[in-house]
Design an enzyme around this catalytic site. Sequence first.
Site, PDB file in Angstrom:
ATOM      1  N   GLU A  48     -19.859   2.330 -19.170  1.00 20.37           N
ATOM      2  CA  GLU A  48     -19.456   3.680 -18.763  1.00 20.37           C
ATOM      3  C   GLU A  48     -18.072   4.012 -19.308  1.00 20.37           C
ATOM      4  O   GLU A  48     -17.173   3.176 -19.293  1.00 20.37           O
ATOM      5  CB  GLU A  48     -19.435   3.777 -17.231  1.00 20.37           C
ATOM      6  CG  GLU A  48     -20.805   3.590 -16.582  1.00 20.37           C
ATOM      7  CD  GLU A  48     -21.785   4.710 -16.901  1.00 20.37           C
ATOM      8  OE1 GLU A  48     -21.338   5.779 -17.355  1.00 20.37           O
ATOM      9  OE2 GLU A  48     -23.000   4.508 -16.690  1.00 20.37           O
ATOM     10  N   CYS A  63     -21.952   3.521  -7.800  1.00 20.00           N
ATOM     11  CA  CYS A  63     -21.427   2.879  -9.006  1.00 20.00           C
ATOM     12  C   CYS A  63     -20.160   3.571  -9.485  1.00 20.00           C
ATOM     13  O   CYS A  63     -19.167   2.926  -9.808  1.00 20.00           O
ATOM     14  CB  CYS A  63     -22.503   2.856 -10.093  1.00 20.00           C
ATOM     15  SG  CYS A  63     -23.850   1.757  -9.642  1.00 20.00           S
ATOM     16  N   HIS A 104     -23.657  -0.097 -16.638  1.00 20.35           N
ATOM     17  CA  HIS A 104     -24.978   0.107 -16.029  1.00 20.35           C
ATOM     18  C   HIS A 104     -26.028  -0.641 -16.848  1.00 20.35           C
ATOM     19  O   HIS A 104     -25.955  -0.664 -18.082  1.00 20.35           O
ATOM     20  CB  HIS A 104     -25.337   1.603 -16.004  1.00 20.35           C
ATOM     21  CG  HIS A 104     -25.021   2.279 -14.714  1.00 20.35           C
ATOM     22  ND1 HIS A 104     -24.160   3.341 -14.617  1.00 20.35           N
ATOM     23  CD2 HIS A 104     -25.478   2.048 -13.439  1.00 20.35           C
ATOM     24  CE1 HIS A 104     -24.088   3.732 -13.342  1.00 20.35           C
ATOM     25  NE2 HIS A 104     -24.871   2.960 -12.612  1.00 20.35           N
TER      26      HIS A 104
HETATM   27  N1  PCA Z   1     -26.760   1.408  -8.879  1.00 17.13           N
HETATM   28  C1  PCA Z   1     -26.348   2.568  -8.111  1.00 17.13           C
HETATM   29  C2  PCA Z   1     -25.662   2.031  -6.906  1.00 17.13           C
HETATM   30  C3  PCA Z   1     -25.990   0.585  -6.850  1.00 17.13           C
HETATM   31  C4  PCA Z   1     -26.573   0.275  -8.161  1.00 17.13           C
HETATM   32  O1  PCA Z   1     -26.878  -0.861  -8.570  1.00 17.13           O
HETATM   33  C5  PCA Z   1     -25.587   3.597  -8.925  1.00 17.13           C
HETATM   34  O2  PCA Z   1     -25.842   3.716 -10.136  1.00 17.13           O
HETATM   35  O3  PCA Z   1     -24.742   4.308  -8.387  1.00 17.13           O
END
Ligand code: PCA
Length: 205
Positions: free
Chosen positions: A80, A142, A165
């Site tokens: 990100e 996240c 992610h």
């Molecule tokens: N993904 C979520 C919250 C926990 C996770 O593993 C997110 O992308 O916000």
Amino acid sequence: MRKLLLTGFEPFLHYPKNPTMEIVEALNGQVIDEIEIVGRTLVVDFNESARQFKQIIQDIEPDLIISLGLAGGRAKITPERIAINVKDGEVDNAGYAPTDEPIYPNEADGLFSTLPIRPIVNKLREAGYPAEISNTAGTYLCNNIMYEGLRYAKSKEHIMAGFIHIPADFELAIANGKIPGWNQQDLLVAVKIAIGQSIEAFHTK
Ligand code: PCA
């Protein structure tokens, strides 16, 4: 020894498991390039996860912070670029669903990742793994943890922090039927590549 805090999340919403948990458990205690990895799983609860995350940071005093989250529906590993100062989204595991709330009123609108996101993407692609920079971590847990990590890192100068992610694993993809999935081993190897690249950047900083 210098430390890298690697966080994952517990399952949330309609996902019966979270592949980030398995990754942080598998890498906890490993040493890469003289940096010890401390793997911890965070709860999916806006208030509690921030508290838990800060406590872990205080206890282990990491030099690098890499947080992982599941992005069900994405097909690539996505470091990100930025965390934004917003909480908004579906209910967390404690039943709380914020709407348009700032994480910290009167603080920065956004905080950029200090991980080497472009080299991470390039290295993953060289290894044959689909990857691209993501320009939004959303406004759910996240993004919230990414903002917390960067906010802390900003107060400490030498610390690198950021968020990556990852796609669903096969099990989740099959159970869901509509999202892409990777095998868990490839997710693990890809995360290790991202960690290696981050540590290299840390050492040459
Ligand atoms: N993904 C979520 C919250 C926990 C996770 O593993 C997110 O992308 O916000």
